[in-house]
Each structure stands twice: as C-alpha cells, then as structure tokens.
Write an enzyme that holds these catalytic residues in place. Sequence first.
Site, short mmCIF file in Angstrom:
data_model
loop_
_atom_site.label_atom_id
_atom_site.label_comp_id
_atom_site.label_asym_id
_atom_site.label_seq_id
_atom_site.Cartn_x
_atom_site.Cartn_y
_atom_site.Cartn_z
N VAL B 100 -26.69 -32.34 -18.63
CA VAL B 100 -25.32 -32.06 -18.13
C VAL B 100 -25.26 -30.48 -18.24
O VAL B 100 -26.05 -29.67 -18.97
CB VAL B 100 -24.27 -32.48 -19.04
CG1 VAL B 100 -22.96 -32.10 -18.87
CG2 VAL B 100 -24.53 -34.21 -19.08
N CYS B 101 -24.70 -29.81 -17.18
CA CYS B 101 -24.40 -28.43 -17.28
C CYS B 101 -25.56 -27.54 -17.16
O CYS B 101 -26.73 -28.04 -16.63
CB CYS B 101 -23.38 -28.30 -18.64
SG CYS B 101 -22.50 -26.68 -18.40
N SER B 102 -25.74 -26.58 -17.97
CA SER B 102 -27.06 -25.61 -18.27
C SER B 102 -28.04 -26.58 -18.61
O SER B 102 -29.09 -25.77 -18.73
CB SER B 102 -26.75 -24.38 -18.55
OG SER B 102 -26.27 -24.53 -19.79
#
Lengths: 234, 234
Positions: B100-102
């Site tokens: 998820v995300c970075s």
Amino acid sequence: MQIAIILYPGMTALDAVGPYEVFRFIPDAEIRFVSNTPQPIITDSGVLVMGSTHSYDETPNSDIVLVPGSSADTTTAMADRKLTEWLKKVHETSKLTLSVCSGALVLGAAGILEGHPATTHWIAQKALYSFGAEPRRDERVVKSGKIITGAGVSAGIDLALSVVKELYGQERAEIIQLLIEYDPRPPVDAGHPAKASASVYKIAKEEMLQAAKNPRNIISVPAILWRKALKKLR
Amino acid sequence: MQIAIILYPGMTALDAVGPYEVFRFIPDAEIRFVSNTPQPIITDSGVLVMGSTHSYDETPNSDIVLVPGSSADTTTAMADRKLTEWLKKVHETSKLTLSVCSGALVLGAAGILEGHPATTHWIAQKALYSFGAEPRRDERVVKSGKIITGAGVSAGIDLALSVVKELYGQERAEIIQLLIEYDPRPPVDAGHPAKASASVYKIAKEEMLQAAKNPRNIISVPAILWRKALKKLR
C-alpha cells in the site's frame, strides 16, 4: 487544537485510525490517544495492539474528543464510569464531540446524545433510542450542535474530513484528502444495508452478533506486561 | 491463511489498518504484525504506537504479505536488508505479495517489482522506474501475477477488498464491506491529483516533501522501554 482519541480494550482500530490519519494533517493539531492510564490496548481482533499516550486525568480540556466503537464489546466501555464521567466533563467545554460506529452508544451512556439525531453502525441503530437519540440510519455523518456521529467503522474517514472542512475550510479538507489519496473505488457495492443483498445482510448480521458473543483475547494490558501480552496474542 | 502485515518505524498507520480491518473478517485468517522483533512501533505521526507480534524469523511462510508505506521515511525500510531479504524469501512461496502507498518502493528495493506494472502514492510514482516497475498512476489497485500494489494510504481498503473478492468470491467481499460499512461518501472530491486543483496539489506536495524532511520522533522502541517511549511521545 488538542484532539483526544479514546482507546479502550476491544475497540475497532479503524474507527480511530481513519480519523487520526485525517486529523494529523491539521497544521496545529496535537493528537492524544487517551485511556484510563497510558498502556497498550488490544483491539477487537485480539491481535492488533495500539498504544494510549495519556490518561483521562491528564486530558481535561480537549478541543475535540472522539470515541471509537467496538465489534466485540461496547458495553464494557458504556459501563466504564471513569470513561463516561470524563466524557461528560470534557464535553462541557469541547468544541466538538465525535463518535464513530458504536462509539455513539458510549456517548449515549454518558448522557450526551439525549434529544439529538445521531448515527452509528447499522447493527446498533435501534440502541440509540435507549439514550433518547434519534437514529438516522441512512446518513453517514450526522451533526447536531457540537455533536457529530459517524456510521460504521470506515465512516470515520468521511466524518473527520467533514470536521476539517467545517473548522478549517474546504481547501484544507481537499489537501488532506489528496495526502491520504482518498479517492475510494470499492470493488463491490454492498457497503450499506440498503445496497446489500438479503443473504449478504443476513450473514453479516450473524457474524457481527457472533463476534460480540465471542470476543477474542480482549484484555487490558498493564504496560509493564508487554512481553507477557505478546504471548497471549499468539 | 496466514497474513503478515509488516510494521516498521515511521510507517503510515492507515496503510496497514485499512487492509487489516478487511482481512480480519476472513473466516480462516491468522493475521500477524511482523517486524524485526516484536515491539511497539511508532508510526509517522510520532504519536500513534502499534504493536508487532512476531519477528521475521518466526514468519517464514506467510500466504499473504503486505508492506505499508510511510509519509516520513520509506528509505530506511528500503535499506533494511533484514526486511528486504525476508521479503524476497517469503515472496518465493507467498500466494500474494501486497503493498500500500510507498510500500511499493520497499517491494521494489527487494527486487520484487522488476518488470511489473505497479502503483504507489501519487508523490512516489516516478520512483517506481528505479526498480524496473511500470507506474500506473491512474489505477488504484494494480495486479500483476501475484503482486498487487495499491495507491496512497486509504487505497489499502480497496486493495484488501479486491484481494478478498479474488480469493473468497464476491459474496465474502460484500459481507466484509457491509461489516465495516464501507459506503464512502467523501465530503470533498480531491482525492487524486487528476481531481485536485492546482493549488491544492501544490500545497499537498509541499507538505508531503516537508514531512519526509522532518520526521517526528520516529524511533524504534525496545519493548521494555514502553514507559520511557511514552515520555518521548509527549
């Protein structure tokens, strides 16, 4: 802007973490996770631990207070006089008093919802009547004076963004929405009883009632017993 | 179905808690919060603590592994050889490897994204090229073989529901969506760069870069030092 997010054993993590992730991008926010004493709190899954940072006594004057719900046991929080007495007191001077999910029942138990329209998780709507509140089952976020209640679990994100929009304006709300890339695209569409099939609703309801009957490892962990707590978590 | 959610200092809580709140309603799921050693982990706000329950060594064969991102410091996780070596190994036998995300950059650093389309937080899309991945900046959830990557922060909820839909079918995904009442109604509509105004985008970008420059209290806390950690949190 001091924001107190209550943590209690058996609470639902996302009820608190959704709003927290929004509020933390308010430039002048000081967020506190508050419980009777600072300690690790085991959430309703029995596996996720969150840490409270401050006690009720240390937090008498928050600007915003938020109470999360629980899929396992809201009644213990409702019966916790230290919590409800603190809520009553902090509500007297708060700018906003918020709940997510069955956290509304804890506000109710503190006598805060009397005469107010409110919402909560769909499974708990009727319980709002017991506290003199008026259920609004089709609304995701309900504002009544300085009380704002949100629907189940994930509604805390919408609730927090609407709080930011009200207090800090639309641009700040949009900035935070972009920071958390909140552009929801659920791959299914049954997130409200009005949208779910009869069988999905029936199973979800049964599982919810079951979860409340069989809470898993929901205990309060003295800070010093962190290692012992880990053993219990496994 | 063992699901390992990685925790590391400075991570973004919602990246992990969104998917967790979905996965925990999978009937046979065993969720573990995994880090180098079981310990309290301070997230990127410097105030929210989450507890990891298991070490990498204790968790060699998870079915699903999920890596969250960080608004403060993804590079330390990317440079953490213990983490990336473990990821490489567990990815060999996992059913699904998720970010998820970075968190996608951590998968990238482990060499897992080479040749794969992927997504991440909008601010980190270009960084995907460094790992031989193909950015898909307009997609919220990108599946490539057994690798599934999500966009920023809140996208983890959509990602987890799509995983449930794939592995357990549409009905189970709908049941969980209803249990967490995930019927999003954001009060503003700027959750993706394509929707945000130029000024909102500019401010959000600046704040994100600023957060990465000034991480707050992002430290690893030995379990026994919980009380001392609390002092640091205040």
